[in-house]
Design an enzyme around this catalytic site. Structure first.
Site, PDB file in Angstrom:
ATOM      1  N   SER A 144       6.529   1.717  30.861  1.00  0.00           N
ATOM      2  CA  SER A 144       5.551   2.185  31.841  1.00  0.00           C
ATOM      3  C   SER A 144       4.354   2.806  31.144  1.00  0.00           C
ATOM      4  CB  SER A 144       6.190   3.226  32.765  1.00  0.00           C
ATOM      5  OG  SER A 144       5.209   3.876  33.563  1.00  0.00           O
ATOM      6  N   TYR A 159      11.034  10.733  33.470  1.00  0.00           N
ATOM      7  CA  TYR A 159      10.714   9.304  33.524  1.00  0.00           C
ATOM      8  C   TYR A 159       9.873   8.888  32.324  1.00  0.00           C
ATOM      9  CZ  TYR A 159       8.740   4.920  35.347  1.00  0.00           C
ATOM     10  OH  TYR A 159       8.342   3.605  35.511  1.00  0.00           O
TER      11      TYR A 159
END
Length: 253
Positions: A144, A159
């Site tokens: 990401s 995350y």
């Protein structure tokens, strides 16, 4: 060496509007046979049926919890008897977490790492030996932009840290496995229109994020799926250890 004689395993490909399913379709469109692994067995099977009918390839959908080693072993054993050998693995399954660091607890931290990092390890360590033995493999990790810029889009610290761990995983594995004809790369999407973010961003916040994207829009699952398919080609054998940004220019570094 035709891909029609190989299987691409795509984890987390059950979600109808997800990157995983779009990737499975894109790979099938160029001849790969497909194994769909998803925590939701019904969605996995539905996706496989859809893929087989649309692209005339072999496809099998299996319920699989990648955080559970025995679940991974059962799923892989099933495809070994039903499909051609694995030639590609797309580590797409993941979970996000927007919880700020001052509020995150150990349980949430472990949950995020269990899926994104340990889950990727559980399946990759079982698939790569066969690829090495056959002299061909393509592994792609779905990281990401949060791993590169330190959150700020949707994911919080847990995350971002987990997705950054995937980047190190991919690069180190690329160094070790290149001698066996295996390439390992990572894709780092920015703001993509999927079920993960659907309804979780206010219209104002979404508009604010898109205002910072030079191409003037959020990404689609197809933007990411097309790149992954390119990385899985036989012709892409000299591309390894690389992180590809798919963010419309929102993060240029």
């Amino acid at each position: 060496m035709s891909v029609s004689g190989k299987t691409a395993i795509v984890t987390g490909a059950g979600s109808v509007r997800g990157i995983g399913r779009a990737t499975a379709h894109a790979l099938a469109a160029v001849g790969w046979n497909i194994a769909v692994f998803d925590i939701d067995d019904v969605n996995a099977k539905e996706a496989a049926t859809e893929i087989a009918e649309r692209h005339s390839v072999q496809a099998l959908g299996l319920g699989c919890d990648i955080t559970d080693e025995s679940s991974v072993e059962r799923a892989l054993a099933a495809i070994e008897t039903a499909l051609p050998p694995a030639g590609a693995l797309v580590n797409n399954a993941g979970v996000t977490s927007p919880i700020p660091f001052l509020e995150v607890d150990a349980e949430e931290w472990d949950r995020v790492f269990a899926v994104n990092v340990r889950g990727s390890f559980n399946i990759t360590r079982r698939v790569v030996p066969g690829m090495a033995q056959r002299g061909f493999g393509r592994v792609v990790f779905l990281s990401s932009v949060s791993a590169e810029r330190g959150g700020g889009v949707f994911g919080g610290v847990a995350y971002s840290a987990a997705k950054a761990a995937q980047l190190g995983f991919a690069r180190a594995l690329a160094r070790e496995s290149g001698q066996y004809g295996i390439t390992v790369n990572a894709v780092a999407p920015g703001l993509i229109d999927t079920d993960i973010t659907a309804g979780k961003l206010t219209p104002e916040r979404k508009a604010e994020l898109i205002a910072g994207v030079p191409v003037g829009r959020n990404g689609t699952v197809h933007d990411v799926a097309d790149l992954i398919t390119y990385l899985c080609r036989e012709e892409s054998g000299y591309i390894t250890g690389v992180t590809y940004d798919v963010n419309g220019g929102a993060h240029i570094h």
